[in-house]
Design a protein around this motif. Structure first.
Motif, short mmCIF file in Angstrom:
data_model
loop_
_atom_site.label_atom_id
_atom_site.label_comp_id
_atom_site.label_asym_id
_atom_site.label_seq_id
_atom_site.Cartn_x
_atom_site.Cartn_y
_atom_site.Cartn_z
N HIS A 1 33.66 30.64 45.11
CA HIS A 1 33.09 31.14 46.37
C HIS A 1 33.18 30.12 47.50
O HIS A 1 32.97 30.48 48.66
CB HIS A 1 31.63 31.55 46.15
CG HIS A 1 31.51 32.84 45.40
ND1 HIS A 1 30.64 33.83 45.77
CD2 HIS A 1 32.14 33.30 44.30
CE1 HIS A 1 30.75 34.85 44.93
NE2 HIS A 1 31.65 34.53 44.03
N GLU A 2 33.48 28.87 47.19
CA GLU A 2 33.62 27.85 48.22
C GLU A 2 34.95 27.95 48.98
O GLU A 2 35.12 27.31 50.00
CB GLU A 2 33.50 26.45 47.59
CG GLU A 2 32.12 26.15 47.07
CD GLU A 2 32.05 24.86 46.28
OE1 GLU A 2 33.09 24.18 46.11
OE2 GLU A 2 30.94 24.52 45.83
N GLN A 3 35.87 28.72 48.48
CA GLN A 3 37.17 28.87 49.13
C GLN A 3 37.22 30.20 49.88
O GLN A 3 36.41 31.09 49.66
CB GLN A 3 38.28 28.79 48.10
CG GLN A 3 38.20 29.87 47.03
CD GLN A 3 39.06 29.60 45.82
OE1 GLN A 3 39.93 28.75 45.84
NE2 GLN A 3 38.82 30.32 44.75
N GLN A 4 38.16 30.32 50.78
CA GLN A 4 38.39 31.57 51.50
C GLN A 4 39.13 32.52 50.56
O GLN A 4 40.24 32.20 50.12
CB GLN A 4 39.21 31.33 52.77
CG GLN A 4 38.50 30.52 53.82
CD GLN A 4 37.35 31.29 54.44
OE1 GLN A 4 37.35 32.51 54.51
NE2 GLN A 4 36.35 30.56 54.90
N VAL B 1 43.46 39.57 44.37
CA VAL B 1 42.66 38.58 45.07
C VAL B 1 43.61 37.72 45.91
O VAL B 1 44.64 37.26 45.42
CB VAL B 1 41.80 37.73 44.10
CG1 VAL B 1 42.63 36.91 43.14
CG2 VAL B 1 40.83 36.84 44.87
N GLN B 2 43.25 37.58 47.18
CA GLN B 2 44.00 36.76 48.12
C GLN B 2 43.24 35.46 48.33
O GLN B 2 42.07 35.49 48.68
CB GLN B 2 44.14 37.48 49.47
CG GLN B 2 44.84 38.82 49.39
CD GLN B 2 46.33 38.67 49.13
OE1 GLN B 2 46.98 37.81 49.69
NE2 GLN B 2 46.86 39.51 48.28
N ILE B 3 43.92 34.35 48.12
CA ILE B 3 43.35 33.03 48.36
C ILE B 3 44.40 32.23 49.10
O ILE B 3 45.58 32.22 48.70
CB ILE B 3 42.94 32.33 47.04
CG1 ILE B 3 41.94 33.20 46.28
CG2 ILE B 3 42.39 30.94 47.31
CD1 ILE B 3 41.64 32.74 44.88
N GLU C 1 45.71 33.02 51.75
CA GLU C 1 46.64 34.04 52.24
C GLU C 1 47.78 34.34 51.26
O GLU C 1 48.82 34.84 51.65
CB GLU C 1 47.18 33.67 53.61
CG GLU C 1 46.09 33.56 54.66
CD GLU C 1 46.64 33.22 56.04
OE1 GLU C 1 47.84 33.39 56.27
OE2 GLU C 1 45.83 32.79 56.87
N GLN C 2 47.56 34.04 49.97
CA GLN C 2 48.55 34.36 48.95
C GLN C 2 47.88 35.16 47.84
O GLN C 2 46.72 34.95 47.51
CB GLN C 2 49.13 33.09 48.34
CG GLN C 2 50.02 32.32 49.28
CD GLN C 2 50.71 31.17 48.55
OE1 GLN C 2 50.70 31.08 47.33
NE2 GLN C 2 51.31 30.28 49.32
N ASN C 3 48.66 36.09 47.27
CA ASN C 3 48.17 36.86 46.14
C ASN C 3 48.05 35.91 44.94
O ASN C 3 49.02 35.27 44.56
CB ASN C 3 49.13 38.00 45.82
CG ASN C 3 48.63 38.86 44.69
OD1 ASN C 3 47.76 38.48 43.92
ND2 ASN C 3 49.19 40.03 44.57
N ARG C 4 46.86 35.83 44.39
CA ARG C 4 46.62 34.97 43.24
C ARG C 4 46.34 35.78 41.98
O ARG C 4 45.74 35.28 41.04
CB ARG C 4 45.45 34.02 43.52
CG ARG C 4 45.69 33.08 44.67
CD ARG C 4 46.80 32.11 44.35
NE ARG C 4 47.05 31.23 45.50
CZ ARG C 4 47.99 30.34 45.53
NH1 ARG C 4 48.79 30.20 44.49
NH2 ARG C 4 48.17 29.59 46.58
N GLY C 5 46.77 37.04 41.97
CA GLY C 5 46.69 37.83 40.75
C GLY C 5 46.07 39.20 40.96
O GLY C 5 45.45 39.48 41.98
N TYR D 1 42.25 28.49 41.02
CA TYR D 1 41.54 29.21 42.08
C TYR D 1 40.42 30.09 41.51
O TYR D 1 39.72 30.75 42.27
CB TYR D 1 42.50 30.08 42.88
CG TYR D 1 43.57 29.27 43.58
CD1 TYR D 1 43.31 28.62 44.77
CD2 TYR D 1 44.85 29.16 43.02
CE1 TYR D 1 44.29 27.87 45.41
CE2 TYR D 1 45.83 28.42 43.66
CZ TYR D 1 45.55 27.78 44.85
OH TYR D 1 46.51 27.04 45.48
N ASN D 2 40.29 30.14 40.20
CA ASN D 2 39.30 30.99 39.53
C ASN D 2 39.49 32.46 39.91
O ASN D 2 38.52 33.20 40.12
CB ASN D 2 37.88 30.52 39.83
CG ASN D 2 37.66 29.10 39.34
OD1 ASN D 2 37.65 28.16 40.13
ND2 ASN D 2 37.53 28.93 38.04
#
Length: 169
Positions: free
Chosen positions: A10-13, A65-67, A69-73, A100-101
């Motif tokens: 939750h600390e990341q965008q 999930v986007q983290i 600005e990239q798809n992370r799964g 990225y959890n």
């Protein structure tokens, strides 16, 4: 461990997106291909997913999930409206995205979605019968209860699959 990983996540965008499966078959299948290659396991054909998404569109949920600005799964879920249960079917999160959890964020989102939409059971999917194996530990840290299931395969002995489900009412 899951609470710590969720706080860290939750600390990341990030943004969890619900996707129309039929409009996102290419991206989903490409990431699924990468994941099965990484694991060295057999994969289902693209045609399988095209038919699944077309024939079961009312019983499927696909989230990404986007983290950064990239798809992370992705997580692909099957809905059983009669049993009021949600079944985690497949994921496309690769080892590169673990930091990225992504899985924790997607599970958290879908558990909340399930509760908000009247589902009573969230099924993380099966694991093997070795409770020391990492997948069991990961799934059990979300809470819930363990429910053994028996699956039969033709011309062989029964295969026991243990699923970890989060029960909510």
């Amino acid at each position: 461990d899951r609470r710590y990983d969720l706080r860290k996540a939750h600390e990341q965008q990030y943004k969890v997106n619900e996707l129309d499966p039929s409009e996102n078959i290419e991206e989903f299948y490409n990431r699924y291909h990468d994941k099965t290659t990484e694991l060295g396991v057999d994969r289902k054909s693209k045609k399988f997913f095209e038919r699944l998404f077309y024939n079961m569109s009312e019983s499927i949920k696909l989230f990404s999930v986007q983290i950064d600005e990239q798809n992370r799964g992705h997580h692909l879920y099957l809905l059983d409206n009669n049993q009021k249960s949600v079944h985690h079917y497949l994921m496309t999160i690769t080892k590169e995205d673990y930091r990225y959890n992504s899985g924790e964020l997607l599970h958290e989102h879908m558990i909340k979605w399930s509760i908000d939409n009247g589902y009573e059971q969230y099924d993380f999917g099966g694991i093997n019968s070795d409770f020391r194996e990492g997948t069991f530990k990961y799934k059990s840290e979300f809470g819930g209860s363990i429910k053994p299931t028996v699956n039969w395969q033709r011309n062989s002995s029964p295969v026991i699959t243990i699923t970890s489900s989060l029960l909510q009412s």
